[in-house]
Design a protein around this motif. Structure first.
Motif, PDB file in Angstrom:
ATOM      1  N   UNK A  63     -40.420  -2.700 -41.161  1.00 48.17           N
ATOM      2  CA  UNK A  63     -41.338  -3.113 -42.222  1.00 48.17           C
ATOM      3  C   UNK A  63     -40.617  -3.909 -43.309  1.00 48.17           C
ATOM      4  N   UNK A  64     -39.512  -3.360 -43.801  1.00 44.79           N
ATOM      5  CA  UNK A  64     -38.763  -4.052 -44.853  1.00 44.79           C
ATOM      6  C   UNK A  64     -37.863  -5.147 -44.301  1.00 44.79           C
ATOM      7  N   UNK A  65     -37.521  -5.039 -43.033  1.00 46.43           N
ATOM      8  CA  UNK A  65     -36.686  -6.036 -42.351  1.00 46.43           C
ATOM      9  C   UNK A  65     -35.367  -6.285 -43.077  1.00 46.43           C
ATOM     10  N   UNK A  66     -34.677  -5.188 -43.359  1.00 46.77           N
ATOM     11  CA  UNK A  66     -33.364  -5.297 -43.992  1.00 46.77           C
ATOM     12  C   UNK A  66     -32.339  -5.747 -42.957  1.00 46.77           C
ATOM     13  N   UNK A  67     -31.267  -6.342 -43.438  1.00 40.98           N
ATOM     14  CA  UNK A  67     -30.184  -6.765 -42.551  1.00 40.98           C
ATOM     15  C   UNK A  67     -29.130  -5.679 -42.392  1.00 40.98           C
ATOM     16  N   UNK A  68     -28.964  -4.875 -43.436  1.00 37.65           N
ATOM     17  CA  UNK A  68     -27.956  -3.823 -43.395  1.00 37.65           C
ATOM     18  C   UNK A  68     -28.410  -2.620 -44.203  1.00 37.65           C
ATOM     19  N   UNK A  69     -27.854  -1.469 -43.874  1.00 37.59           N
ATOM     20  CA  UNK A  69     -28.204  -0.212 -44.538  1.00 37.59           C
ATOM     21  C   UNK A  69     -26.938   0.573 -44.838  1.00 37.59           C
ATOM     22  N   UNK A  70     -26.853   1.120 -46.053  1.00 31.46           N
ATOM     23  CA  UNK A  70     -25.809   2.085 -46.394  1.00 31.46           C
ATOM     24  C   UNK A  70     -26.358   3.463 -46.070  1.00 31.46           C
ATOM     25  N   UNK A 103     -30.497   7.731 -36.986  1.00 23.72           N
ATOM     26  CA  UNK A 103     -30.735   6.409 -37.584  1.00 23.72           C
ATOM     27  C   UNK A 103     -30.117   5.286 -36.766  1.00 23.72           C
ATOM     28  N   UNK A 104     -28.920   5.496 -36.239  1.00 17.29           N
ATOM     29  CA  UNK A 104     -28.243   4.416 -35.520  1.00 17.29           C
ATOM     30  C   UNK A 104     -28.976   4.081 -34.227  1.00 17.29           C
ATOM     31  N   UNK A 105     -29.702   5.043 -33.664  1.00 14.21           N
ATOM     32  CA  UNK A 105     -30.479   4.761 -32.455  1.00 14.21           C
ATOM     33  C   UNK A 105     -31.644   3.825 -32.757  1.00 14.21           C
ATOM     34  N   UNK A 106     -32.017   3.732 -34.032  1.00 18.46           N
ATOM     35  CA  UNK A 106     -33.035   2.771 -34.467  1.00 18.46           C
ATOM     36  C   UNK A 106     -32.386   1.458 -34.902  1.00 18.46           C
ATOM     37  N   UNK A 107     -31.250   1.565 -35.586  1.00 18.91           N
ATOM     38  CA  UNK A 107     -30.588   0.378 -36.125  1.00 18.91           C
ATOM     39  C   UNK A 107     -30.122  -0.573 -35.025  1.00 18.91           C
ATOM     40  N   UNK A 108     -29.528  -0.041 -33.970  1.00 14.83           N
ATOM     41  CA  UNK A 108     -28.927  -0.888 -32.933  1.00 14.83           C
ATOM     42  C   UNK A 108     -29.957  -1.785 -32.244  1.00 14.83           C
ATOM     43  N   UNK A 109     -31.057  -1.249 -31.706  1.00 14.06           N
ATOM     44  CA  UNK A 109     -32.009  -2.149 -31.046  1.00 14.06           C
ATOM     45  C   UNK A 109     -32.685  -3.122 -32.000  1.00 14.06           C
ATOM     46  N   UNK A 110     -32.707  -2.776 -33.293  1.00 15.30           N
ATOM     47  CA  UNK A 110     -33.309  -3.680 -34.285  1.00 15.30           C
ATOM     48  C   UNK A 110     -32.278  -4.602 -34.931  1.00 15.30           C
ATOM     49  N   UNK A 111     -31.026  -4.517 -34.470  1.00 13.15           N
ATOM     50  CA  UNK A 111     -29.931  -5.376 -34.937  1.00 13.15           C
ATOM     51  C   UNK A 111     -29.750  -5.296 -36.458  1.00 13.15           C
ATOM     52  N   UNK A 112     -29.753  -4.071 -36.959  1.00 15.02           N
ATOM     53  CA  UNK A 112     -29.488  -3.792 -38.371  1.00 15.02           C
ATOM     54  C   UNK A 112     -28.111  -3.138 -38.474  1.00 15.02           C
ATOM     55  N   UNK A 113     -27.254  -3.664 -39.341  1.00 18.01           N
ATOM     56  CA  UNK A 113     -25.907  -3.113 -39.520  1.00 18.01           C
ATOM     57  C   UNK A 113     -25.978  -1.855 -40.361  1.00 18.01           C
ATOM     58  N   UNK A 114     -25.514  -0.730 -39.793  1.00 18.97           N
ATOM     59  CA  UNK A 114     -25.507   0.559 -40.481  1.00 18.97           C
ATOM     60  C   UNK A 114     -24.076   0.904 -40.858  1.00 18.97           C
ATOM     61  N   UNK A 115     -23.816   1.075 -42.154  1.00 20.29           N
ATOM     62  CA  UNK A 115     -22.484   1.444 -42.639  1.00 20.29           C
ATOM     63  C   UNK A 115     -22.600   2.769 -43.378  1.00 20.29           C
ATOM     64  N   UNK A 116     -22.018   3.808 -42.831  1.00 18.99           N
ATOM     65  CA  UNK A 116     -22.115   5.125 -43.449  1.00 18.99           C
ATOM     66  C   UNK A 116     -20.970   5.352 -44.433  1.00 18.99           C
ATOM     67  N   UNK A 117     -21.285   5.894 -45.619  1.00 23.81           N
ATOM     68  CA  UNK A 117     -20.225   6.254 -46.561  1.00 23.81           C
ATOM     69  C   UNK A 117     -19.727   7.677 -46.380  1.00 23.81           C
ATOM     70  N   UNK A 118     -20.277   8.414 -45.373  1.00 19.01           N
ATOM     71  CA  UNK A 118     -19.862   9.805 -45.290  1.00 19.01           C
ATOM     72  C   UNK A 118     -20.093  10.529 -43.981  1.00 19.01           C
ATOM     73  N   UNK A 119     -20.686   9.891 -42.977  1.00 18.91           N
ATOM     74  CA  UNK A 119     -20.864  10.553 -41.681  1.00 18.91           C
ATOM     75  C   UNK A 119     -19.534  10.556 -40.947  1.00 18.91           C
ATOM     76  N   UNK A 120     -18.951  11.720 -40.786  1.00 24.11           N
ATOM     77  CA  UNK A 120     -17.561  11.812 -40.350  1.00 24.11           C
ATOM     78  C   UNK A 120     -17.367  12.395 -38.956  1.00 24.11           C
TER      79      UNK A 120
END
Length: 427
Positions: A105-112, A123-140
């Motif tokens: 809906x928002x069609x973002x290019x990247x997500x923190x 979330x990454x299972x959604x980000x990858x097919x939608x070609x959205x870059x996901x950068x986690x600040x804490x998922x370890x």
């Protein structure tokens, strides 16, 4: 949890479009030009509610501050950056729905985001097919490294906090330094807890230690309300220390139960990043003598020692007052990498960001600590090597960084203080 989270990711298409929109979204109108489709759009997917809210709320302020800074110095690719914020509620289902909204809906290019490893898995299972870059600040969780090595993320995943493979080594090193030879573990039963547990057991045994419940690990249900059985099992046999890998809301109940049962006398509590927040000692509570039950506990947390840290702290003080909390530097760096990568790619797309994120994070290139300076150099066609607030954020092929760890303790007055540093020892 991996199978459950994968299923969540695959089933999100059945969620109604309006799910969580009112509850989760807080649009940050940093782009005053309105609904521009050509400017860079980024999102956040972080926990302001749920089991990790006490830590999540400490980092959330970083990203609007970064976007405000960037928009004051000409934005990205000649236009202001738009930020859309979503609360993932520390819940994989909410995280999957929130990520779906941001991507489709928002069609973002990247997500923190996200913070919880289980939420990032969804979330990454959604980000990858939608070609959205996901950068986690804490998922370890180490699971992300394993999946990246298999090529499952196609380059659309990275993180600015090091994987628990390294924190587990650091905590094992700390336990060894303190002379603990027999320890037991109790962990939250999700990607974070189980991944950490496995890495710690391996590392501690290599240092000559014994994990007394290795064959019967104690893993608690994150949805549980009572923890009598888990507390008794974790402290059985009076180990030298109990390594507790917890989230704050449920973890405080487990530890309080252990104290109330008289199980903690003479046993050192070793904690991790999931509970390091100023409110956690109060959540565990005080004894009948008025003393904090958690006094004397030790823990580790990814530290921040980057060249940009002092400037980040000063900016936070000027704009917000006080000091930034846990993972705020990692969140700032995650957002910085998104905007710098988009500028380097000269396009406001997830594909462009994914292709350039390692270029702006790693050598070669002109070392920069200031995001505006980095954007200026990139506009001039220069290569940069971003040096962040959390560290140098050199990103490897799996999207991982290696960090230094702070050692923290709970003082008698219930306050948390950092008392030392410890580095992973992969020997």
């Amino acid at each position: 949890m991996l199978k459950i989270n994968t299923a969540v990711g695959l089933s999100i298409a059945t969620l109604t479009t309006g799910f969580l929109l009112g509850a989760c979204e807080n649009a940050n109108n940093t782009n005053t030009t309105g609904e521009s489709s050509s400017g860079l759009k980024i999102g956040t997917l972080l926990p302001s509610t749920g089991d990790l809210a006490s830590v999540g709320q400490q980092m959330i302020g970083s990203i609007p501050l970064l976007v405000e800074t960037v928009n004051a110095c000409e934005g990205v690719n000649g236009q202001p950056v738009t930020l859309i914020e979503v609360d993932d509620q520390t819940d994989p289902r909410a995280g999957a729905a929130g990520m779906t909204k941001l991507a489709t809906l928002d069609r973002v290019a990247g997500v923190v985001g996200s913070f919880a490893s289980s939420v990032s898995t969804a979330a990454v299972s959604v980000a990858v097919p939608n070609q959205v870059m996901l950068v986690s600040p804490g998922s370890t969780s180490p699971v992300f490294t394993e999946k990246a090595q298999k090529g499952e993320f196609k380059g659309f995943w990275s993180r600015t906090a090091p994987p628990d493979t390294y924190q587990a080594l650091a905590l094992a090193e700390l336990a060894n330094q303190k002379g603990f030879r027999r320890v037991s573990t109790v962990v939250i039963n999700n990607d974070y807890g189980v991944g950490f547990e496995k890495a710690f057991v391996e590392a501690f045994e290599k240092l000559g230690g014994t994990v007394v419940n290795k064959n019967n690990p104690v893993r608690y249900d994150p949805k549980a309300q009572t923890f009598d059985t888990e507390a008794a099992a974790a402290f059985a046999g009076k180990p030298d220390a109990v390594v507790a890998v917890l989230y704050a809301e449920t973890g405080s109940l487990l530890l309080k139960t252990a104290y109330q049962q008289g199980l903690t006398d003479g046993v050192q509590i070793l904690l991790t990043d999931g509970v390091k927040s100023p409110t956690f000692p109060n959540q565990v509570g005080k004894g009948g003598d008025g003393k904090y039950l958690l006094a004397g506990a030790l823990g580790t947390v990814p530290g921040s020692d980057g060249q940009a840290l002092a400037a980040f702290n000063q900016l936070w003080q000027e704009k917000k007052g006080g000091s930034p909390g846990e993972y705020a530097p990692q969140a700032w760096d995650a957002a910085a990498l998104l905007v710098l990568s988009a500028q380097a790619a000269q396009e406001n797309t997830g594909v462009g960001i994914a292709q350039k994120i390692r270029d702006v994070a790693n050598a070669p290139g002109i070392e920069v600590t200031n995001v505006c300076e980095g954007l200026k150099l990139l506009r001039e066609g220069q290569d940069i090597n971003y040096q962040g607030a959390s560290g140098n954020v050199d990103i490897d092929a799996n999207g991982d960084v290696v960090g230094v760890y702070d050692v923290w303790t709970v003082e008698a007055d219930g306050k948390i203080n950092v008392i030392d540093k410890v580095s992973p020892n992969p020997q």
